[in-house]
Design an enzyme around this catalytic site. Structure first.
Site, PDB file in Angstrom:
ATOM      1  N   ARG A   1     -12.497  -3.111  -1.896  1.00  0.00           N
ATOM      2  CA  ARG A   1     -13.916  -3.376  -2.210  1.00  0.00           C
ATOM      3  C   ARG A   1     -13.497  -4.882  -2.769  1.00  0.00           C
ATOM      4  O   ARG A   1     -12.784  -5.010  -3.489  1.00  0.00           O
ATOM      5  CB  ARG A   1     -14.383  -2.302  -3.371  1.00  0.00           C
TER       6      ARG A   1
ATOM      7  N   GLY B   1     -19.587  -0.127   4.694  1.00  0.00           N
ATOM      8  CA  GLY B   1     -20.849   0.377   4.602  1.00  0.00           C
ATOM      9  C   GLY B   1     -21.886  -0.688   4.058  1.00  0.00           C
ATOM     10  O   GLY B   1     -21.611  -1.888   4.574  1.00  0.00           O
ATOM     11  N   ASP B   2     -22.958  -0.398   3.256  1.00  0.00           N
ATOM     12  CA  ASP B   2     -23.918  -1.527   3.051  1.00  0.00           C
ATOM     13  C   ASP B   2     -23.480  -2.666   2.212  1.00  0.00           C
ATOM     14  O   ASP B   2     -24.019  -3.446   2.466  1.00  0.00           O
ATOM     15  CB  ASP B   2     -25.145  -0.824   2.663  1.00  0.00           C
TER      16      ASP B   2
ATOM     17  N   ASP C   1     -20.197   8.757   4.252  1.00  0.00           N
ATOM     18  CA  ASP C   1     -21.537   9.141   3.368  1.00  0.00           C
ATOM     19  C   ASP C   1     -22.813   9.215   4.315  1.00  0.00           C
ATOM     20  O   ASP C   1     -23.741   9.931   3.858  1.00  0.00           O
ATOM     21  CB  ASP C   1     -21.821   8.224   2.167  1.00  0.00           C
TER      22      ASP C   1
ATOM     23  N   MET D   1     -18.411  14.526  -1.966  1.00  0.00           N
ATOM     24  CA  MET D   1     -18.821  13.084  -2.079  1.00  0.00           C
ATOM     25  C   MET D   1     -19.950  12.730  -1.460  1.00  0.00           C
ATOM     26  O   MET D   1     -20.775  13.775  -0.771  1.00  0.00           O
ATOM     27  CB  MET D   1     -17.873  12.308  -1.319  1.00  0.00           C
ATOM     28  N   GLY D   2     -20.644  11.439  -1.535  1.00  0.00           N
ATOM     29  CA  GLY D   2     -21.689  11.300  -0.838  1.00  0.00           C
ATOM     30  C   GLY D   2     -22.377  10.135  -1.429  1.00  0.00           C
ATOM     31  O   GLY D   2     -23.365   9.206  -0.664  1.00  0.00           O
TER      32      GLY D   2
ATOM     33  N   GLY E   1     -22.489  28.139   4.554  1.00  0.00           N
ATOM     34  CA  GLY E   1     -23.020  29.259   3.947  1.00  0.00           C
ATOM     35  C   GLY E   1     -23.110  29.117   2.351  1.00  0.00           C
ATOM     36  O   GLY E   1     -22.738  30.316   1.616  1.00  0.00           O
TER      37      GLY E   1
ATOM     38  N   HIS F   1     -10.970  12.638  -2.784  1.00  0.00           N
ATOM     39  CA  HIS F   1     -10.545  11.889  -1.701  1.00  0.00           C
ATOM     40  C   HIS F   1      -9.899  12.535  -0.493  1.00  0.00           C
ATOM     41  O   HIS F   1      -9.780  11.799   0.440  1.00  0.00           O
ATOM     42  CB  HIS F   1      -9.654  10.696  -2.184  1.00  0.00           C
TER      43      HIS F   1
HETATM   44  O1  F6P Z   1     -18.282   5.580   0.174  1.00  0.00           O
HETATM   45  C1  F6P Z   1     -17.449   6.428   0.197  1.00  0.00           C
HETATM   46  C2  F6P Z   1     -16.885   7.057  -0.990  1.00  0.00           C
HETATM   47  O2  F6P Z   1     -15.954   7.877  -0.616  1.00  0.00           O
HETATM   48  C3  F6P Z   1     -17.837   7.897  -1.622  1.00  0.00           C
HETATM   49  O3  F6P Z   1     -18.341   8.975  -1.380  1.00  0.00           O
HETATM   50  C4  F6P Z   1     -17.514   7.770  -2.982  1.00  0.00           C
HETATM   51  O4  F6P Z   1     -18.484   7.912  -4.005  1.00  0.00           O
HETATM   52  C5  F6P Z   1     -16.609   6.611  -2.968  1.00  0.00           C
HETATM   53  O5  F6P Z   1     -16.410   5.860  -1.852  1.00  0.00           O
HETATM   54  C6  F6P Z   1     -15.438   6.732  -4.009  1.00  0.00           C
HETATM   55  O6  F6P Z   1     -14.793   5.360  -4.173  1.00  0.00           O
HETATM   56  P1  F6P Z   1     -13.170   5.296  -4.671  1.00  0.00           P
HETATM   57  O7  F6P Z   1     -12.332   5.366  -3.412  1.00  0.00           O
HETATM   58  O8  F6P Z   1     -13.317   3.664  -4.804  1.00  0.00           O
HETATM   59  O9  F6P Z   1     -12.926   5.935  -5.564  1.00  0.00           O
END
Ligand code: F6P
Length: 324
Positions: A76, A106-107, A131, A173-174, A189, A254
């Protein structure tokens, strides 16, 4: 930048997602097939800023299709929000000789791609994140593999919850979107599912539901919670205190991002990768490759970023109906 396309770069940015390697392979081979040179930028925008790259040929991307993670590594890059940082990235791209760049991410990564295009480097973006939270695309690379991992983990938790008559709280996650949670809820379920899109009350939507289920003969239960909504350990304590059902909390974390990409992720990533190169070859830029009505197409990045994605209500209704 000149208008003739000779050399393109690829980078992966943000969280990794299974299937990114299939996209890298497809981009590289489609580009080479069309007479282009290809460069793999390492560690996302950070690598571009540092000028860290390798020349990719058809063989360099052999044997990566079936692997999770990203061959190019990813990161990032908060710095990339600053205009002067984007300008120095374009400067580096010039030094490498890039006529275009394909960004998989991602965005947040899409905003970087848009800024690069504005600053003079033609860029195309591909949605790669577990996500599924990219507004302009029905599908993001990595979702299917992630869901299969989640399914395997929750199936295992169900075995032990059932054996001990316990409640299992599972956090998935999400990143502010409930896709992983809602699909997992339907496929595994769940008795309750908490997602960011729907306001909820712990007492009504969790405690009362579990008590009701108990009355109807349910001896164990699964509660799926989308990340960042609450502390799963605290929720487990509340459930145990209020329902008397022994409760354990598990954060999948993760583990959801790794693993061998599924067939669906490999095929869609390959289609999206090839499409991204075609767009650059057609002289287009500032585009997102996306899935719409099941077909691969493209849209302007700005337009795509301005869209709002709604979790289909029928999925939420189905999850609720099946949890009786
Ligand atoms: O965007 C993917 C994601 O795995 C999200 O689901 C989660 O909130 C985030 O990245 C976790 O980020 P990091 O790997 O920086 O902890």
């Amino acid at each position: 930048m000149n208008n003739k396309l000779n050399k393109i770069g690829i980078l992966t940015s943000g969280g990794d997602a299974p299937g990114m390697n299939a996209a890298i392979r497809a981009i590289t081979r489609t580009a080479i097939y069309n007479g282009l040179e290809v460069v793999g930028i390492q560690e996302g925008y950070n690598g571009l800023l540092r000028g860290e790259y390798e020349i990719l040929d058809a063989r360099s991307v052999g044997d990566i299709l079936q692997k999770g993670g990203t061959y190019l590594r990813t990161a990032r890059c908060e710095e990339f929000k600053k205009p002067h940082v984007v300008l120095s990235a374009v400067e580096q791209a010039r030094k490498i000789g890039l006529d275009g760049l394909i960004v998989i991410g991602g965005d947040g990564s899409f905003r970087g791609a848009r800024d690069l295009t504005r600053a003079g480097l033609p860029t195309v973006a591909i949605p790669g994140t577990i996500d599924n939270d990219i507004s302009c695309s029905e599908y993001t690379i990595g979702l299917d593999t992630c869901l299969n991992t989640v399914k395997e983990c929750i199936d295992k938790l169900r075995d032990t919850s059932m054996s001990h008559n316990r409640c299992s709280v599972v956090e998935v996650m999400g990143h502010g979107a409930g896709y992983i949670a809602i699909y997992a809820s339907i496929a595994c379920g769940a008795d309750c599912v908490l997602i960011p899109e729907i306001p909820f009350s712990i007492s009504e939507d969790v405690i009362e539901k579990i008590k009701e289920g108990h009355k109807k003969g349910k001896k164990h239960c699964i509660v799926i919670v989308s990340e960042q909504l609450l502390d799963p350990a605290e929720l487990a304590k509340t459930i145990q205190a209020e329902t008397g059902m022994e409760t354990r909390a598990t954060i999948l974390g993760h583990i959801q991002r790794g693993g061998i990409p599924t067939m669906r992720d490999r095929v869609i990533a390959s289609q999206m990768g090839a499409k991204a190169v075609e767009l650059l070859l057609e002289g287009k830029s500032n585009r997102v490759v996306r899935m719409k009505k099941g077909e691969i197409s493209d849209i302007d990045i700005e337009e795509g970023l301005a869209m709002k994605k709604e979790l289909p209500k029928d999925l939420i209704d189905l999850a609720n109906m099946l949890s009786i």
